[in-house]
Design a protein around this motif. Structure first.
Motif, PDB file in Angstrom:
ATOM      1  N   ASP A   7      39.731  34.030  27.633  1.00 52.36           N
ATOM      2  CA  ASP A   7      40.853  34.926  27.330  1.00 52.36           C
ATOM      3  C   ASP A   7      40.451  36.389  27.479  1.00 52.36           C
ATOM      4  O   ASP A   7      41.217  37.201  28.005  1.00 52.36           O
TER       5      ASP A   7
ATOM      6  N   SER B  51      42.115  38.696  30.330  1.00 52.49           N
ATOM      7  CA  SER B  51      42.986  39.787  29.864  1.00 52.49           C
ATOM      8  C   SER B  51      42.499  41.157  30.333  1.00 52.49           C
ATOM      9  O   SER B  51      43.262  42.125  30.302  1.00 52.49           O
ATOM     10  N   ARG B  52      41.243  41.255  30.767  1.00 48.84           N
ATOM     11  CA  ARG B  52      40.788  42.520  31.349  1.00 48.84           C
ATOM     12  C   ARG B  52      41.578  42.854  32.615  1.00 48.84           C
ATOM     13  O   ARG B  52      41.742  44.022  32.967  1.00 48.84           O
ATOM     14  N   GLY B  53      42.002  41.826  33.300  1.00 44.95           N
ATOM     15  CA  GLY B  53      42.876  42.044  34.465  1.00 44.95           C
ATOM     16  C   GLY B  53      42.181  42.685  35.645  1.00 44.95           C
ATOM     17  O   GLY B  53      42.826  43.287  36.503  1.00 44.95           O
TER      18      GLY B  53
ATOM     19  N   THR C 175      47.579  35.658  32.238  1.00 43.78           N
ATOM     20  CA  THR C 175      47.162  35.859  30.845  1.00 43.78           C
ATOM     21  C   THR C 175      48.063  34.993  29.965  1.00 43.78           C
ATOM     22  O   THR C 175      49.084  34.467  30.419  1.00 43.78           O
ATOM     23  N   ASP C 176      47.678  34.821  28.723  1.00 45.02           N
ATOM     24  CA  ASP C 176      48.495  34.075  27.745  1.00 45.02           C
ATOM     25  C   ASP C 176      48.793  32.656  28.206  1.00 45.02           C
ATOM     26  O   ASP C 176      49.909  32.157  28.044  1.00 45.02           O
TER      27      ASP C 176
ATOM     28  N   ARG D  12      45.846  46.538  36.747  1.00 43.59           N
ATOM     29  CA  ARG D  12      46.790  46.749  35.647  1.00 43.59           C
ATOM     30  C   ARG D  12      47.549  48.059  35.764  1.00 43.59           C
ATOM     31  O   ARG D  12      48.631  48.216  35.212  1.00 43.59           O
TER      32      ARG D  12
END
Lengths: 175, 175
Positions: free
Chosen positions: A31, A35-37, A44-45, A160
């Protein structure tokens, strides 16, 4: 395989197959990295089921964890055939290292283990399909392990901030 | 999209979403194409469940059939995002044409439909991950539709005679 075998236990880092009990720690790394993308073409999620399905590889694939001397999980990797049928002689692999375990050679240990696995399993090459062109630490590692860029997807990755950067395709023959 | 819309009904070939009742005919084309062993990195002798899971795409993907004027199925295509998350703005697609329907523009109709779909769905590009370098008819079609080679996997495809040929990665921006 001497170098790779040494890699499995050297530097205080051990690699072994993922066990069920490892999943919460692996999911936490998963995760955080996703989530750093900045490195994975994953959503994500994800639900737990989706994350397990994506990361935990059944044979002929394999998922491993990297542990320190106290048994803490520092990173994880998954590997398997990159394609099926007439393309199944080329392997692929993905790697994640915990944020607080970076710059300790965990990624290199995992990569050496994956290359040893690919060789033993009879693959002729290893291919990475989507290395973000701005992920310099990863690219430096892959270059040092004799991977070379065999393709480039222009603007294949959306950062992002909304900018698009290239995705690189890397490849290494297995001797 | 005028050209693509025309493509959907021109040449006596119609494209529509796959319906449940189409599956036996699609499976027959699927098996024939895969068993040729010259174009798809799929396993032969897949179970029906595996073949359906591979070919029938749920949204945001899509699977279509190409029909002649009498409703006979001439070919099929599947399409969807090539990657997830930060890579989901690039689409991919795969195409199969029945042996006895070749050289009638079925592949081109399916490809034009897929490009129209990708544009309407908001994708920025379309990528093919594994085009066999010896598959000249396919390469000629993709070049004529402004795809270009962005990568090459050396020896990525094993022909039935045991020889290895390259797999090409093709890409086209969607305007």
């Amino acid at each position: 395989m001497a170098a790779a075998e040494e890699g499995r236990s050297g530097n205080g880092i051990m690699i072994r197959d993922l066990a069920q009990r490892d999943w919460p720690a692996v999911r936490s790394i998963f995760d955080a990295v996703v989530s750093r993308g900045d490195s994975f073409v994953y959503d994500t999620d994800m639900t737990d089921r989706a994350a397990r399905s994506l990361w935990i590889q059944a044979p002929p694939g394999r998922t491993v964890v990297a542990l320190d001397e106290r048994g803490a999980i520092l990173g994880t990797a998954k590997m398997g055939p990159n394609q099926r049928g007439p393309g199944a002689h080329v392997a692929t692999a993905s790697f994640m290292v915990a944020e607080d375990a970076r710059r300790r050679g965990v990624g290199r240990r995992l990569a050496e283990d994956a290359l040893a696995w690919a060789s033993i399993a009879g693959f002729r090459a290893v291919q990475f399909n989507a290395v973000v062109a701005t992920n310099e630490p990863a690219l430096e590692l892959w270059r040092s392990l004799r991977f070379r860029v065999i393709g480039k997807v222009p603007g294949g990755f959306r950062l992002r901030n909304g900018d698009f950067v290239d995705l690189l395709i890397l490849h290494r023959h297995i001797s």
